[in-house]
Design an enzyme around this catalytic site. Structure first.
Site, PDB file in Angstrom:
ATOM      1  N   ARG A  30      -0.504  11.899 -15.201  1.00 31.51           N
ATOM      2  CA  ARG A  30       0.843  11.323 -15.272  1.00 31.51           C
ATOM      3  C   ARG A  30       1.298  11.032 -16.708  1.00 31.51           C
ATOM      4  NH1 ARG A  30       0.688   6.189 -11.799  1.00 31.51           N
ATOM      5  NH2 ARG A  30      -1.405   6.062 -12.697  1.00 31.51           N
TER       6      ARG A  30
ATOM      7  N   HIS B   5      17.179   1.254  -7.591  1.00 26.44           N
ATOM      8  CA  HIS B   5      16.604   2.259  -8.478  1.00 26.44           C
ATOM      9  C   HIS B   5      17.188   2.180  -9.881  1.00 26.44           C
ATOM     10  CE1 HIS B   5      16.431   3.713  -4.292  1.00 26.44           C
ATOM     11  NE2 HIS B   5      15.182   3.943  -4.637  1.00 26.44           N
TER      12      HIS B   5
ATOM     13  N   TRP C 185       3.477  12.596 -18.395  1.00 26.96           N
ATOM     14  CA  TRP C 185       4.945  12.726 -18.420  1.00 26.96           C
ATOM     15  C   TRP C 185       5.600  11.408 -18.021  1.00 26.96           C
ATOM     16  CZ3 TRP C 185       8.629  12.551 -14.442  1.00 26.96           C
ATOM     17  CH2 TRP C 185       9.850  13.184 -14.670  1.00 26.96           C
ATOM     18  N   LYS C 186       5.158  10.850 -16.915  1.00 25.29           N
ATOM     19  CA  LYS C 186       5.706   9.580 -16.413  1.00 25.29           C
ATOM     20  C   LYS C 186       5.541   8.466 -17.443  1.00 25.29           C
ATOM     21  CE  LYS C 186       4.312   5.981 -13.125  1.00 25.29           C
ATOM     22  NZ  LYS C 186       5.576   5.629 -12.456  1.00 25.29           N
TER      23      LYS C 186
ATOM     24  N   TRP D 279       4.740  11.983   4.363  1.00 25.90           N
ATOM     25  CA  TRP D 279       4.365  11.694   2.981  1.00 25.90           C
ATOM     26  C   TRP D 279       2.873  11.867   2.738  1.00 25.90           C
ATOM     27  CZ3 TRP D 279       7.735   6.832   1.476  1.00 25.90           C
ATOM     28  CH2 TRP D 279       9.068   7.242   1.373  1.00 25.90           C
TER      29      TRP D 279
ATOM     30  N   GLU E 157       3.465  -7.200  -0.879  1.00 30.57           N
ATOM     31  CA  GLU E 157       2.676  -5.962  -0.894  1.00 30.57           C
ATOM     32  C   GLU E 157       1.927  -5.739  -2.212  1.00 30.57           C
ATOM     33  OE1 GLU E 157       4.909  -2.581   0.520  1.00 30.57           O
ATOM     34  OE2 GLU E 157       6.092  -3.827   1.877  1.00 30.57           O
TER      35      GLU E 157
ATOM     36  N   ASP F  72       8.370   0.767   8.683  1.00 30.25           N
ATOM     37  CA  ASP F  72       9.283   1.571   7.863  1.00 30.25           C
ATOM     38  C   ASP F  72       9.214   3.048   8.218  1.00 30.25           C
ATOM     39  OD1 ASP F  72      10.182  -0.585   6.466  1.00 30.25           O
ATOM     40  OD2 ASP F  72       8.912  -0.274   4.713  1.00 30.25           O
TER      41      ASP F  72
ATOM     42  N   GLU G 122      19.531   2.548   3.283  1.00 31.12           N
ATOM     43  CA  GLU G 122      20.072   2.687   1.930  1.00 31.12           C
ATOM     44  C   GLU G 122      21.485   3.244   2.000  1.00 31.12           C
ATOM     45  OE1 GLU G 122      21.541   4.540  -1.465  1.00 31.12           O
ATOM     46  OE2 GLU G 122      20.795   5.772   0.146  1.00 31.12           O
TER      47      GLU G 122
ATOM     48  N   SER H 153       8.585  -4.796  -0.736  1.00 28.26           N
ATOM     49  CA  SER H 153       7.732  -4.891  -1.922  1.00 28.26           C
ATOM     50  C   SER H 153       8.421  -5.638  -3.048  1.00 28.26           C
ATOM     51  CB  SER H 153       7.342  -3.492  -2.403  1.00 28.26           C
ATOM     52  OG  SER H 153       8.489  -2.737  -2.728  1.00 28.26           O
TER      53      SER H 153
END
EC number: 2.1.1.14
Length: 748
Positions: A18, A683, A20-21, A550, A473, A588, A654, A422
């Site tokens: 990761r 976000h 890049w992140k 997922w 969480e 969820d 959302e 969360s």
């Protein structure tokens, strides 16, 4: 037989660990400057290109690498800038603001990329002046040339780009026609720079309504051909089947087809003679979306079949490898399972094995992968028996009766407020969890830390004035990976990260065997949180459809069977929470919509299975127990009736990034269950105003009965900073209090 070639459609941006992140987030946090960000990303891009070169690809994609999202890159390439962000220099900071929002302006909408877990930034056409602003694609192509990489540029095609856009007064056809000269300018610059071919992605051509815009598609590609560009273009499609006879009639040099996720239709059309053999066939034979090793003998046979129908065969993954992790090299997995896995680099190696077999009669790699696959397949992961029939799939009473009992038990105010689940995963939270996993701290030390964080956030929620609380969480790294670590039949990797949106990465677990609940998963933390407050605390679970969508799913048993196995496991946890005294339980399903097949002929069965699994997971509880669910990032019009059929007491959805578009979906349905439409975008670091939240509430109440309406953010708050969360939730609660006062003064 003719020589086969190998290629790729796209490579993961994240880096093995990761990198890049981390670089992008460090830039956002002002820990590094723009020069350091640019250098880090240039180094990573170079590493990606050279890594692919190691697998002897005949051509390597360039243009797939991005600072955020390739659709947003295309928007900036053509100066399709949201009106509220216009007037600024087109640069990376503008790109980040469009994607994330800033203090002055909300971010652009974020939507699922077809039926994947990747998200793109929706282009906005209101009052734009399209032009080629900055040809970054040409810059990246020239960079690849400078390091001796034989690259082909990748760009999203005009039909797909416009179809995924919103706004503007022009028709779909007019927008496409507006862009054609601009595409021509970019494509010509790439040809002039030496591009042998250009990958032009048109995945929209696999969807149901693609035949309705075949005329404008033909007009677009006729235009390119008349400009002398057609022979350089390879139209790539993926995720489903195409109308091959039409696609083959377009004046381009090659066609890319998904031969993995097409349910056999693309191959049948090829065998029926619908493919124009004067074109190159870019055959997507290696699964670009799942992590299982290819049945390389079956792929060999497929290539032999394809060679009968084309003289120019290029084999490739079925889609961009953006959707899988980078490499297995750094993993320490059980060898019996690892032999059945294939990440991005392994998939390229599978292509190389087939290239060597056909071009050089070199069987070494082919035999290696064949033996691995056979060893993996010789194992049995189907060992458990399930009693699906004994678990109820309907609540005991209708919603009206349940609501009455729940109101009496919970005694919530008008317009109840809550969050999605969360709270911020700070560096401290992540460090404690990592230290515990690596045995650097004891179980007792970790539990003490978790309890302190839970207690701190329970107090924060009470001080702000929220009505239904959550424990936060903090013990979970991801809402699916957490369950993958605790349920039998799942495997969790160390570095199996994939990009979800922007810098957000997830690590999908791998489902390799039968799924089973063996012990409570969430009860301890939830019960502790409830012990600290008189207000209800929600139990927080992930639903079976989302866990499956997922995860990297097993392919040796039907999807519905795996989904129902997960549902039974979640049902066990729901009952454990209820027995422990938890009055509100949220299950969820944010990924329910994203898994919807691209072709409508498969919708009914998918939705029927999804509703069945959700109800299997949530129907065993008493009427007094309130079941919530949550969905995000989606266009719900196609599934609004299925959402109602879930029979959840409360659903939160959302809506903030759709700027209210979702509410229109409720005009055609008398939605008579509890619902919360997210009133601000989590976000973005931007703090909403009371006026914005009040406007969102007022608009929602035009369509939804006030007695059913809840107020909440649009998603979990895991990625936000603590001060951002506190400030935004305080604004939310204050706006709700004023709405309550208005109601009281009106009825007084």
């Amino acid at each position: 037989m003719t020589t086969i070639k190998t290629s790729n459609l796209g490579f993961p941006r994240l880096g093995r660990k990761r990198e890049w992140k981390k670089a992008i987030e460090n830039y956002w946090a002002h820990k590094i400057d723009k020069a350091e960000l640019d250098q880090t990303l240039t180094d990573l891009h170079k590493e990606n290109l050279l890594l692919q070169k190691n697998y002897h690809l005949d051509s390597i994609p360039v243009g797939d690498f991005s600072l955020y999202d390739h659709i947003l890159d295309t928007s900036l390439l053509f100066n399709i800038i949201p009106e509220r962000f216009q007037g600024r220099e087109v640069n990376d900071d503008l790109l980040f603001d469009i994607a994330r929002g800033n203090k002055e302006h909300v971010a652009s909408a974020l939507i699922k990329w077809f039926n994947t877990n990747y998200h793109y930034i929706v282009p906005e056409w209101d009052n734009v002046e399209p032009k080629v602003e900055k040809n970054t694609l040409l810059e990246r192509f020239k960079y690849a040339q400078s390091i001796n990489v034989n690259a082909h540029p990748v760009i999203v095609g005009p039909i797909t780009f416009v179809k995924l856009s919103k706004g503007g007064h022009q028709s779909f056809e007019e927008k496409v026609e507006t862009l054609l000269p601009l595409y021509k300018e970019v494509l010509q610059s790439l040809v002039d720079a030496g591009a042998e071919y250009i990958q032009i992605d048109e995945p929209i051509l696999v969807t149901d309504d693609s035949e309705s815009y075949e005329d404008i598609t033909r007009k677009a590609y006729d235009y390119f051909a008349n400009e002398g560009l057609g022979k350089y273009l390879v139209i790539q499609t993926y995720f489903e089947r195409v109308h091959l006879k039409f696609l083959s009639s377009l004046p381009v040099g090659g066609l890319g087809l998904d031969l993995v996720h097409d349910n056999g239709y693309n191959l049948k059309q090829i065998e029926d003679g619908d493919f124009d053999q004067s074109k190159a066939l870019y055959a997507g034979i290696i699964d670009g979306r799942n992590v299982w090793a290819a049945d390389i003998e079956a792929k060999k046979q497929l290539i032999e079949t394809l060679q009968q129908h084309t003289q120019q065969l290029v084999i490739q993954p079925s889609s961009s490898l953006l959707h899988v992790p980078v490499s297995l090299d750094d993993e320490t997995l059980d060898e019996s399972i690892a032999e059945g896995l294939s990440f991005a680099t392994e998939k390229l190696d599978e292509l190389d094995a087939l290239r060597r077999l056909f071009n050089d009669n070199d069987l070494s790699k082919y035999e290696h992968y064949k033996a691995r696959y056979e060893r993996f397949q010789s194992q049995s992961f189907k060992n458990l028996e399930y009693d699906f029939e004994s678990v109820p799939t309907h609540r005991k009473s209708p919603f009206a009766k349940r609501k009455q009992l729940q109101n009496q038990r919970l005694n919530l105010p008008d317009l109840p407020t809550t969050t999605i689940g969360s709270f911020p995963q700070t560096r401290e939270v992540r460090k404690f969890r990592a230290d515990w996993k690596n045995n650097r701290i004891t179980d007792a030390e970790y539990q003490e830390f978790l309890q302190n964080e839970i207690a701190r956030w329970i107090k924060i929620q009470e001080d702000i004035g929220l009505d239904v609380l959550v424990h936060g969480e903090f013990e979970r790294n991801d809402m699916v990976e957490f369950f993958g670590e605790k349920l039998q039949g799942f495997l969790v990797t160390k570095f199996g990260w994939v990009q979800s949106y922007g810098s957000r990465a997830v690590k999908p677990p791998v489902i390799y065997g039968d799924v089973k609940w063996t012990a409570p998963l969430t009860v301890k933390e939830t019960v502790y949180a409830q012990s600290l407050t008189d207000k209800p605390v929600k139990g927080m679970l992930t639903g079976p459809v989302t866990i499956l969508n997922w995860s990297f799913e097993r392919v040796d048993v039907p999807r519905k069977v795996v989904q129902d196995q997960i549902a039974l496991a979640i049902d066990e946890e729901v009952l454990a929470l209820e027995e422990a005294g938890i009055k509100v339980i949220q299950v969820d399903e944010p990924a329910l919509r994203e898994g919807l097949p691209l072709r409508s002929e498969y919708h009914e069965q998918y939705l029927e299975d999804a509703v069945h699994s959700f109800k299997l997971a949530t129907s065993s509880v008493h009427d007094e127990t309130q079941i919530h669910t949550h969905m995000c990032y989606s266009q719900f019009g196609q599934i609004i009736h299925a959402i109602h059929d879930l029979d959840a007491d409360v659903i939160s959805i959302e809506t903030s990034r759709s700027h209210g578009d979702l509410i229109q979906d409720f005009e055609d349905i008398n939605y008579d269950l509890g619902i919360g439409l997210g009133v601000y975008d989590i976000h973005s670091p931007r703090i909403p105003t009371e006026e914005e939240i009040t406007t969102a509430i007022n608009r929602s109440l035009q369509q939804i009965d006030r007695s059913l309406f809840w107020v909440n953010p649009d998603c979990g708050l895991k990625t936000r900073k603590e001060n951002e969360v506190k400030d935004a939730l305080t604004v939310l609660v204050n706006a709700v209090k004023k709405k309550r006062q208005e109601s009281e003064s009106t009825t007084a």
